[in-house]
Design a protein around this motif. Structure first.
Motif, PDB file in Angstrom:
ATOM      1  N   PHE A 168       0.817  -1.180  -0.046  1.00 19.45           N
ATOM      2  CA  PHE A 168       0.041  -0.157   0.130  1.00 19.45           C
ATOM      3  C   PHE A 168       0.907   1.237  -0.102  1.00 19.45           C
ATOM      4  O   PHE A 168       1.944   1.299   0.765  1.00 19.45           O
ATOM      5  N   CYS A 169       0.360   2.282  -0.790  1.00 16.82           N
ATOM      6  CA  CYS A 169       1.198   3.376  -0.736  1.00 16.82           C
ATOM      7  C   CYS A 169       0.658   4.767   0.057  1.00 16.82           C
ATOM      8  O   CYS A 169      -0.552   4.722   0.492  1.00 16.82           O
ATOM      9  N   LYS A 170       1.154   5.655   0.238  1.00 16.20           N
ATOM     10  CA  LYS A 170       0.910   6.929   0.830  1.00 16.20           C
ATOM     11  C   LYS A 170       0.253   7.641  -0.402  1.00 16.20           C
ATOM     12  O   LYS A 170       0.667   7.564  -1.614  1.00 16.20           O
ATOM     13  N   PRO A 171      -0.600   8.820   0.033  1.00 13.07           N
ATOM     14  CA  PRO A 171      -1.534   8.787   1.163  1.00 13.07           C
ATOM     15  C   PRO A 171      -2.228   7.772   1.606  1.00 13.07           C
ATOM     16  O   PRO A 171      -2.757   6.938   0.748  1.00 13.07           O
ATOM     17  N   ASP A 172      -2.224   7.316   2.925  1.00 13.88           N
ATOM     18  CA  ASP A 172      -2.933   6.026   3.288  1.00 13.88           C
ATOM     19  C   ASP A 172      -4.520   6.298   3.741  1.00 13.88           C
ATOM     20  O   ASP A 172      -4.798   5.798   5.045  1.00 13.88           O
ATOM     21  N   VAL A 173      -5.078   7.238   3.156  1.00 14.41           N
ATOM     22  CA  VAL A 173      -6.410   7.366   3.279  1.00 14.41           C
ATOM     23  C   VAL A 173      -7.302   6.499   2.718  1.00 14.41           C
ATOM     24  O   VAL A 173      -7.561   6.583   1.331  1.00 14.41           O
ATOM     25  N   ILE A 174      -8.171   5.661   3.409  1.00 11.90           N
ATOM     26  CA  ILE A 174      -9.207   4.935   2.623  1.00 11.90           C
ATOM     27  C   ILE A 174     -10.697   5.944   2.580  1.00 11.90           C
ATOM     28  O   ILE A 174     -11.296   6.412   3.661  1.00 11.90           O
ATOM     29  N   ASN A 175     -10.971   5.826   1.474  1.00 11.61           N
ATOM     30  CA  ASN A 175     -12.156   6.946   1.099  1.00 11.61           C
ATOM     31  C   ASN A 175     -13.369   6.114   1.345  1.00 11.61           C
ATOM     32  O   ASN A 175     -14.244   5.868   0.361  1.00 11.61           O
ATOM     33  N   HIS A 176     -13.564   5.925   2.826  1.00 17.91           N
ATOM     34  CA  HIS A 176     -14.776   4.952   2.973  1.00 17.91           C
ATOM     35  C   HIS A 176     -14.734   5.100   4.456  1.00 17.91           C
ATOM     36  O   HIS A 176     -14.064   5.709   5.171  1.00 17.91           O
ATOM     37  N   TYR A 177     -15.998   4.490   5.338  1.00 16.30           N
ATOM     38  CA  TYR A 177     -16.172   4.566   6.479  1.00 16.30           C
ATOM     39  C   TYR A 177     -15.864   3.113   7.035  1.00 16.30           C
ATOM     40  O   TYR A 177     -15.945   2.835   8.185  1.00 16.30           O
ATOM     41  N   PHE A 178     -15.563   2.108   6.311  1.00 17.13           N
ATOM     42  CA  PHE A 178     -14.961   0.934   6.805  1.00 17.13           C
ATOM     43  C   PHE A 178     -13.751   0.359   5.929  1.00 17.13           C
ATOM     44  O   PHE A 178     -13.840   0.972   4.587  1.00 17.13           O
ATOM     45  N   CYS A 179     -13.129  -0.555   6.081  1.00 15.09           N
ATOM     46  CA  CYS A 179     -12.323  -1.113   5.233  1.00 15.09           C
ATOM     47  C   CYS A 179     -13.013  -2.143   4.116  1.00 15.09           C
ATOM     48  O   CYS A 179     -13.512  -3.342   4.563  1.00 15.09           O
ATOM     49  N   ASP A 180     -13.097  -1.869   2.978  1.00 17.12           N
ATOM     50  CA  ASP A 180     -13.730  -2.518   1.971  1.00 17.12           C
ATOM     51  C   ASP A 180     -12.732  -2.737   0.883  1.00 17.12           C
ATOM     52  O   ASP A 180     -11.695  -2.274   0.478  1.00 17.12           O
ATOM     53  N   PHE A 181     -13.193  -3.688  -0.086  1.00 13.55           N
ATOM     54  CA  PHE A 181     -12.204  -4.082  -1.085  1.00 13.55           C
ATOM     55  C   PHE A 181     -11.809  -2.770  -1.996  1.00 13.55           C
ATOM     56  O   PHE A 181     -10.573  -2.700  -2.125  1.00 13.55           O
ATOM     57  N   LEU A 182     -12.779  -2.174  -2.669  1.00 14.90           N
ATOM     58  CA  LEU A 182     -12.600  -1.132  -3.966  1.00 14.90           C
ATOM     59  C   LEU A 182     -11.579  -0.129  -3.147  1.00 14.90           C
ATOM     60  O   LEU A 182     -10.768   0.447  -3.964  1.00 14.90           O
ATOM     61  N   PRO A 183     -11.902   0.684  -2.153  1.00 14.13           N
ATOM     62  CA  PRO A 183     -11.183   1.710  -1.624  1.00 14.13           C
ATOM     63  C   PRO A 183      -9.837   1.272  -1.362  1.00 14.13           C
ATOM     64  O   PRO A 183      -8.741   2.304  -1.299  1.00 14.13           O
ATOM     65  N   LEU A 184      -9.581   0.008  -0.681  1.00 11.60           N
ATOM     66  CA  LEU A 184      -8.373  -0.284  -0.407  1.00 11.60           C
ATOM     67  C   LEU A 184      -7.481  -0.564  -1.474  1.00 11.60           C
ATOM     68  O   LEU A 184      -6.235  -0.305  -1.651  1.00 11.60           O
ATOM     69  N   LEU A 185      -8.026  -1.156  -2.665  1.00  9.79           N
ATOM     70  CA  LEU A 185      -7.369  -1.479  -3.803  1.00  9.79           C
ATOM     71  C   LEU A 185      -6.854  -0.110  -4.401  1.00  9.79           C
ATOM     72  O   LEU A 185      -5.802  -0.164  -5.367  1.00  9.79           O
ATOM     73  N   LYS A 186      -7.666   1.108  -4.278  1.00  6.83           N
ATOM     74  CA  LYS A 186      -7.189   2.342  -4.764  1.00  6.83           C
ATOM     75  C   LYS A 186      -5.753   2.936  -4.134  1.00  6.83           C
ATOM     76  O   LYS A 186      -5.202   3.697  -4.868  1.00  6.83           O
ATOM     77  N   LEU A 187      -5.440   2.518  -2.923  1.00  9.20           N
ATOM     78  CA  LEU A 187      -4.325   2.837  -2.486  1.00  9.20           C
ATOM     79  C   LEU A 187      -3.239   1.821  -2.742  1.00  9.20           C
ATOM     80  O   LEU A 187      -1.995   2.190  -2.236  1.00  9.20           O
ATOM     81  N   ALA A 188      -3.323   0.882  -3.451  1.00  9.47           N
ATOM     82  CA  ALA A 188      -2.338  -0.234  -3.730  1.00  9.47           C
ATOM     83  C   ALA A 188      -1.121   0.375  -4.642  1.00  9.47           C
ATOM     84  O   ALA A 188      -1.410   1.185  -5.691  1.00  9.47           O
ATOM     85  N   CYS A 189       0.056   0.157  -4.358  1.00 10.15           N
ATOM     86  CA  CYS A 189       1.189   0.301  -5.454  1.00 10.15           C
ATOM     87  C   CYS A 189       1.547  -0.907  -6.016  1.00 10.15           C
ATOM     88  O   CYS A 189       2.802  -0.673  -6.676  1.00 10.15           O
TER      89      CYS A 189
END
Length: 311
Positions: A168-189
């Motif tokens: 996972f890359c910085k910035p480490d902000v999940i654009n959601h209110y819980f840990c879900d697949f799609l917003p987590l994958l957007k942080l992947a490097c």
């Protein structure tokens, strides 16, 4: 070497439903009320079914299992959300995020197949009533319930296992209110190709297979109801199914909107709204839907209340 530097993320920040400070306390009170209502409704349904002997049949055992799943799902999601509303920084550690993702997947998939099992149960009860006790014996319905949880845990283990392999890359902000697949994958490097394939495969399997099972069951159910000559008989048969249909439409509609759209179409803001329905609204509404639209549940509740009144 570069990828290794990106894999040092130990915490994530959850963006939440809104970043406006003036909305945090109203949201906290609103979702706290929803959570309390959800807990009381679902645990109350489980208790009611356990105490009422005439509700001890497969239909209500499935409903009891559904209430347990809804209680757990809302707890997994809402408690962390509530903490976020009253915290300056809505922080979640990497292990806690993966744990939340794991249980969210487990209970979400379990709910999909529980709703399908309930549709099959109604099909047997209405279309083959004379064979109901044989077809839905203790061994069969208990195996269905255990199978639902086993498949949920299996899918969650696969998804979470491959998610832990991602850097996972910085910035480490999940654009959601819980840990879900799609917003987590957007942080992947690192490459997310396998994860996206898994989401597509399991998403299609876990949404389409239950929906096809439900649709097929209700085609036969409607055809069977149409052959009932008595208006009262048709009304009674349909009343046992209408609450289930309503729960199915709300749950699978919001789920499909989130996971079966092309990523180019789906935005995280729309995803948050859709997620609210299947993670928060549905667990709250299910006890209400099944109690108000089910005469057996209403009668059992009145008997329990009358028993407590005279004690």
């Amino acid at each position: 070497m570069v990828a290794g530097n990106h894999c040092t993320v130990t915490d994530f920040f959850l963006a939440g439903l809104s970043e406006k400070p003036e909305l945090q306390m109203p949201f906290f009170l609103f979702f706290m009320a929803i959570y309390v209502f959800t807990v009381v409704g679902n645990l109350g349904m489980i208790t009611l079914i356990g105490l009422s002997s005439h509700l001890h049949n497969p239909m209500y055992y499935f409903l009891s299992s559904l209430s347990f799943i809804d209680f757990c799902q809302s707890t997994v999601v809402i408690l962390k959300m509530l903490v976020g509303f009253v915290s300056e920084k809505n922080l979640i550690s990497y292990p806690a995020c993966m744990t939340q993702l794991y249980f969210f997947i487990s209970f979400g998939i379990a709910e999909c197949f529980t709703l399908a099992a309930m549709a099959y149960d109604r099909y047997v009860a209405i279309c083959n009533p004379l064979l109901y006790n044989v077809t839905m014996s203790y061994q069969i319905y208990s195996s269905l319930i255990l199978g639902v949880y086993f498949f949920g845990v299996l899918c969650a283990s696969v998804h979470t296992g491959f998610m832990t392999r991602i850097c996972f890359c910085k910035p480490d902000v999940i654009n959601h209110y819980f840990c879900d697949f799609l917003p987590l994958l957007k942080l992947a490097c690192s490459s997310t190709y396998v994860n996206e394939l898994l989401i597509l495969f399991f998403g299609t399997l876990n949404i389409c297979v239950p929906i096809l099972t439900i649709i097929t069951s209700y085609i036969f159910i409607i055809a069977s109801i149409a052959r009932i000559h008595s208006t009262e008989g048709r009304s009674k048969a349909f009343s046992t199914c209408s609450s289930h249909i309503l729960a199915v439409v709300i749950f699978f509609g919001s789920l499909a909107f989130m996971y079966l759209q092309p990523s180019s179409v789906n935005s995280m803001d729309q995803g948050k709204i859709s997620s609210v329905f299947y993670t928060i609204v549905v667990p709250m509404m299910n006890p209400l839907i099944y109690s108000l639209r089910n005469k057996d549940v209403s009668v059992a509740l009145k008997k329990i209340l009358q028993r407590k009144t005279f004690m």
